[in-house]
Design a protein around this motif. Sequence first.
Motif, PDB file in Angstrom:
ATOM      1  N   ASP A  90      -6.670   4.775  -8.667  1.00  0.00           N
ATOM      2  CA  ASP A  90      -6.700   3.479  -8.700  1.00  0.00           C
ATOM      3  C   ASP A  90      -7.460   3.463  -9.849  1.00  0.00           C
ATOM      4  N   ARG A 104      -1.560  -0.210  -7.809  1.00  0.00           N
ATOM      5  CA  ARG A 104      -2.042   0.976  -6.417  1.00  0.00           C
ATOM      6  C   ARG A 104      -3.124  -1.150  -5.820  1.00  0.00           C
ATOM      7  N   THR A 105      -3.669  -1.279  -6.218  1.00  0.00           N
ATOM      8  CA  THR A 105      -4.557  -2.660  -5.855  1.00  0.00           C
ATOM      9  C   THR A 105      -3.378  -3.670  -5.513  1.00  0.00           C
ATOM     10  N   ARG A 108      -2.056  -2.325  -2.223  1.00  0.00           N
ATOM     11  CA  ARG A 108      -3.241  -2.632  -1.134  1.00  0.00           C
ATOM     12  C   ARG A 108      -3.094  -4.177  -0.571  1.00  0.00           C
ATOM     13  N   ALA A 112      -2.686  -5.140   3.390  1.00  0.00           N
ATOM     14  CA  ALA A 112      -3.501  -5.855   4.302  1.00  0.00           C
ATOM     15  C   ALA A 112      -2.384  -7.510   4.947  1.00  0.00           C
ATOM     16  N   GLY A 189       2.406   2.543   4.434  1.00  0.00           N
ATOM     17  CA  GLY A 189       1.780   1.933   3.678  1.00  0.00           C
ATOM     18  C   GLY A 189       1.246   2.927   1.878  1.00  0.00           C
ATOM     19  N   ILE A 190       0.118   3.016   1.269  1.00  0.00           N
ATOM     20  CA  ILE A 190       0.442   3.376  -0.158  1.00  0.00           C
ATOM     21  C   ILE A 190       0.829   5.117   0.156  1.00  0.00           C
ATOM     22  N   TYR A 337       4.843   0.552  -6.298  1.00  0.00           N
ATOM     23  CA  TYR A 337       3.686  -0.197  -5.493  1.00  0.00           C
ATOM     24  C   TYR A 337       4.178  -1.373  -5.479  1.00  0.00           C
TER      25      TYR A 337
END
Length: 437
Positions: A90, A104-105, A108, A112, A189-190, A337
Amino acid sequence: MSGVELVMLACCDLGGVVRGRSLPADELPGQMEAGVGWVPANHALTPLGGLAEPNPFGSTGDLRLRPDADTHTRIDGEEPVPAFELVLCDIAGTDGAPWECCPRTFLRGALAELESELGATLRASFEHEFQLMGTLAPALPFSLEAQRVAEPFASRVMAALADVGVQPERFMPEFGEHQYEIPVMPADGIAAADRSVIFKEVVREIARRCAMRASFAPLAKPDGPGNGAHVHFSLVDSAGASMLYDPAAESGLSALALRFAAGILAHADALSALTAPSPTSAARLTPHHWSAGAVALAPRNREALLRIPPLLTLGRLDAARQARLEYRAADAAANPYLVLGAIVRAGLDGVRRELPAPPLLDRDPSQLEGADAERFRVGGLPRSLDDALGALEGDKTARAWFSPLLYDAYVSLKRAEIEATAGEDLAQRCARYARVY
Ligand code: GLU
Ligand code: MG
């Protein structure tokens, strides 16, 4: 083996290039928390070399690359080549807080929203095509000969991918000259995007060890095959069941899946600025490339932006587990991403707005004319990166997926690539990008 084993702490940047800093592998355990230093302006480095000017970062600021232990990847060395070792990171502030431009953030955040609004997890895999550049003998598409001329690369790369946990499924000689494809199992997910990054770097490493180069460039030659990075995805609930599947529906797709698909189609032009983002990418997306010749949803149709793959019942396979959509307009110039984050956000927009189910395209789009061709948007994706960026700018919803800083950084990077290739024809651009990706 002589020398110090190095491990790179790396991130995949906005141009889809893996960059980072390496340290002696025996120091890694002590650096897992603090990571290594990083510079904001590194996010303005273009895939062609050099910094995008202007860019929003300038010369100031300090960041950290903070490793995620789940992504630790290592392939043993073999004389004289030392071990290949990498951990994805990250990008964070010096206090550890997430940096707003960290890809990556970004993903995320989208995951979420998916979880909180639909109780869903994204399950996805990237289906990467690539070409081996070297001294390979010619061989016919899909032929045994094409596999054998690629040995020992073929068997070595399958072993390396399995060893590092990427779960390769098949090794396929593809249609184009020296073109191959290795589908991998989906991840949640990631990890799905991490897997795409690790996959490409392992393929490149094994190709290097075989004295070849693997190119994932979207289009290595104007009249050659495209190298796609089709994204297969489903949404699964907390019990692991596919939320896209409805056995009673003709398409096999649930109402949720159809709304999600409608959202992706509604934002398709803006999405292409993120998923097919090099100055050569748009040329791959035109009709007859089996990429995304129509901006449509279609069962079993390789010319549609969104393909509904078949559900097999042979061999007692479970149809529900296979239910998924395939987004075909992505390539390896994209950051995976950003690709997944944008697909999720576009799909969620379709769900929130309760968009009507898209019409299903039931034939080769090249057979359509007039109003039908318009309805299924044949050849409808932006014709150039410049047009795609224009579509992104004009799509208020899509722009709001980004912080202003991330949006500025992305657009300035892409504008710099357009400028750097402005005087070149498609053949020159293709040759240049074939050396990068
Ligand atoms: N090479 C095609 C592309 O650029 C995909 C061919 C296929 O595997 O369906 O997307
Ligand atoms: Mg393929």
